[in-house]
Write a protein that holds these residues in place. Structure first.
Motif, PDB file in Angstrom:
ATOM      1  N   LEU A 123     -23.922  26.202  -4.438  1.00  0.00           N
ATOM      2  CA  LEU A 123     -24.394  27.643  -4.780  1.00  0.00           C
ATOM      3  C   LEU A 123     -23.228  28.626  -4.772  1.00  0.00           C
ATOM      4  O   LEU A 123     -23.106  29.627  -5.627  1.00  0.00           O
ATOM      5  CB  LEU A 123     -25.316  28.182  -3.745  1.00  0.00           C
ATOM      6  CG  LEU A 123     -26.852  27.296  -4.330  1.00  0.00           C
ATOM      7  CD1 LEU A 123     -27.673  27.583  -2.918  1.00  0.00           C
ATOM      8  CD2 LEU A 123     -27.275  27.836  -5.563  1.00  0.00           C
ATOM      9  N   ALA A 124     -22.451  28.552  -3.607  1.00  0.00           N
ATOM     10  CA  ALA A 124     -21.442  29.307  -3.544  1.00  0.00           C
ATOM     11  C   ALA A 124     -20.321  29.157  -4.648  1.00  0.00           C
ATOM     12  O   ALA A 124     -19.648  30.481  -5.261  1.00  0.00           O
ATOM     13  CB  ALA A 124     -20.603  29.019  -2.039  1.00  0.00           C
ATOM     14  N   ALA A 125     -20.009  28.033  -5.128  1.00  0.00           N
ATOM     15  CA  ALA A 125     -18.982  27.710  -6.549  1.00  0.00           C
ATOM     16  C   ALA A 125     -19.321  28.467  -7.470  1.00  0.00           C
ATOM     17  O   ALA A 125     -18.640  28.952  -8.275  1.00  0.00           O
ATOM     18  CB  ALA A 125     -18.853  26.215  -6.509  1.00  0.00           C
ATOM     19  N   PHE A 126     -20.681  28.702  -7.804  1.00  0.00           N
ATOM     20  CA  PHE A 126     -21.219  29.058  -9.091  1.00  0.00           C
ATOM     21  C   PHE A 126     -21.118  30.419  -8.757  1.00  0.00           C
ATOM     22  O   PHE A 126     -20.611  31.231  -9.750  1.00  0.00           O
ATOM     23  CB  PHE A 126     -22.844  28.718  -9.043  1.00  0.00           C
ATOM     24  CG  PHE A 126     -23.320  29.648 -10.259  1.00  0.00           C
ATOM     25  CD1 PHE A 126     -22.864  29.617 -11.419  1.00  0.00           C
ATOM     26  CD2 PHE A 126     -24.465  30.372  -9.759  1.00  0.00           C
ATOM     27  CE1 PHE A 126     -23.782  30.466 -12.660  1.00  0.00           C
ATOM     28  CE2 PHE A 126     -25.168  31.225 -10.650  1.00  0.00           C
ATOM     29  CZ  PHE A 126     -24.764  31.106 -12.030  1.00  0.00           C
ATOM     30  N   GLN A 127     -21.676  31.007  -7.704  1.00  0.00           N
ATOM     31  CA  GLN A 127     -21.383  32.419  -7.411  1.00  0.00           C
ATOM     32  C   GLN A 127     -20.133  33.338  -7.538  1.00  0.00           C
ATOM     33  O   GLN A 127     -19.796  34.274  -7.826  1.00  0.00           O
ATOM     34  CB  GLN A 127     -22.121  32.895  -6.059  1.00  0.00           C
ATOM     35  CG  GLN A 127     -23.660  32.929  -6.308  1.00  0.00           C
ATOM     36  CD  GLN A 127     -24.292  33.025  -4.696  1.00  0.00           C
ATOM     37  OE1 GLN A 127     -24.627  34.177  -4.462  1.00  0.00           O
ATOM     38  NE2 GLN A 127     -24.603  32.096  -4.005  1.00  0.00           N
TER      39      GLN A 127
END
Length: 392
Positions: A226-230
């Motif tokens: 999720l962090a990588a996408f954001q």
């Protein structure tokens, strides 16, 4: 012979006369240009409130330089100012990080992350709604109404402090908040989330490709994805282009709005640097102390009296796409937000009765940030400021 000499003299005279006329014309033009230039126009908060085209051109010239050479901002007590600069957008991810970001995108849109199976991250952070939900406060599990506005996600990959009260220090840790909040995704713990994700063959294949065969999802894989996408959500803005030297990126009115932002309105006291945020916490008078909308902000995290009513300064990047505004979403339009700051309004109510045990909190709620000071804009100045905000 005499006739030839006479003709030559006349020719030389004509050349000299033409040169003199041209020189005189240049002098006159220069004098007119000097007369049109307004060298006495103040490049501070006293810049004309109804500027002429010549004065706007003069202002544009002042802002055509490097930001370090721009007219200085109007800074108030204790302001922590960093000069404006274009944001260096992270390069597109590759290899393993790209695979992790793509996985994060799929998880971001998957309601299986919620206990009910009805709520995804994008329910409150929608790409088409400025990575928010266009509501004052969001709805979560069982239609429970949230207390705070869903912050837009454009710039989260560049921040070090998260949530309006700053209770999280990393994107990965931030993701745990909505996953386990009873009013949002309502998971008692992450075991059920991990089990639901591992039950999907496509997800298992993806995590195997990232981590190696035989591996299954763990909680840290979900928040990492999720962090990588954001971290891929930020995009260049018109103001970035202007800061990099594209003078056509802003109109004369928007350059005027930039000047108002930095001087008369004082916005740059808190909204500065590449992210247009000082990353600090301020009490701007919206704690609604002892009222229905009461929210004591940072105090609820630190327990320090001096933090009552303080909230994190949000980034203004893409601000025209992220309405409504403030931690409780009480301002639906930029114009209303500007008028709030113009009047330096306060939601506390100085004469309300307060229980003795809450008196210290009440006194702290009344102490607004020293970076706030009322000002008055004309309708034209207000419109110019809005025009500038729309370029951010």
């Amino acid at each position: 012979m005499g006739q030839v000499e006479s003709t030559g003299l006349r020719s030389r005279f004509k050349v000299l006369a033409a040169g003199a006329i041209a020189f005189a014309a240049i002098c006159v033009a220069g004098s007119l240009a000097d007369a049109l230039l307004p060298p006495d126009v103040p490049l501070d908060a006293n810049f004309p409130s109804q500027p002429s085209a010549v004065e706007l051109a003069y202002l544009r010239d002042a802002y055509a330089k490097s930001p370090n050479d721009w007219p200085r901002p109007r800074l108030l007590a204790d302001a922590d100012f960093t000069e404006m600069a274009a944001l260096d957008i992270h390069p597109a991810p590759t290899d393993r990080e790209l695979a992790l970001a793509r996985l994060g995108h799929d998880l971001f849109e998957d309601p299986a992350l919620s206990a009910s199976g009805h709520i995804a991250c994008q329910s409150c952070h929608n790409r088409r709604l400025g990575w928010g939900d266009a509501l004052p406060t969001p709805f979560g599990h069982a239609r429970a109404k949230g207390k705070r506005n869903a912050m837009p996600l454009f710039s989260v990959g560049y921040k070090s402090t998260f949530f309006w009260d700053g209770r999280s220090g990393s994107l990965e840790h931030q993701a745990l908040g909505p996953l386990t909040d009873a009013h949002e995704m309502a998971n008692d713990n992450l075991d059920g989330v991990v089990a639901r994700i591992n039950a999907k063959e496509a997800y298992r294949a993806t995590i195997n490709a990232i981590k190696g065969d035989g591996n299954s999802f763990e909680a840290e894989d979900i928040v990492a994805a999720l962090a990588a996408f954001q971290r891929t959500l930020e995009r260049p803005t018109r103001f970035d282009r202007y800061l990099r030297g594209d003078q056509k990126a802003l109109t004369d009115t928007q350059v005027w709005g930039l000047h108002i932002f930095r001087t008369k309105a004082g916005c740059a006291n808190c909204h500065n640097g590449p992210l247009l945020s000082d990353n600090r916490f301020h009490n701007i008078g919206l704690s609604f102390f002892n009222r229905k909308l009461e929210d004591l902000g940072r105090f609820n995290v630190t327990g320090k009296i001096e933090d009552v009513g303080k909230f994190l300064t949000p980034s203004l990047r893409h601000v025209s796409r992220t309405a409504p505004y403030m931690h409780n979403g009480v301002f639906p339009r930029l114009e209303g937000l500007i008028r709030f700051y113009e009047a330096a309004m306060d939601s506390v109510g100085k004469r309300q009765p307060v229980a003795d045990e809450r008196k210290p909190q009440f006194d702290a709620a009344l102490q607004k940030s020293p970076q706030l000071k009322s000002f008055k804009l004309t309708a034209a100045e207000r419109a110019a400021l809005v025009a500038f905000l729309e370029a951010l």
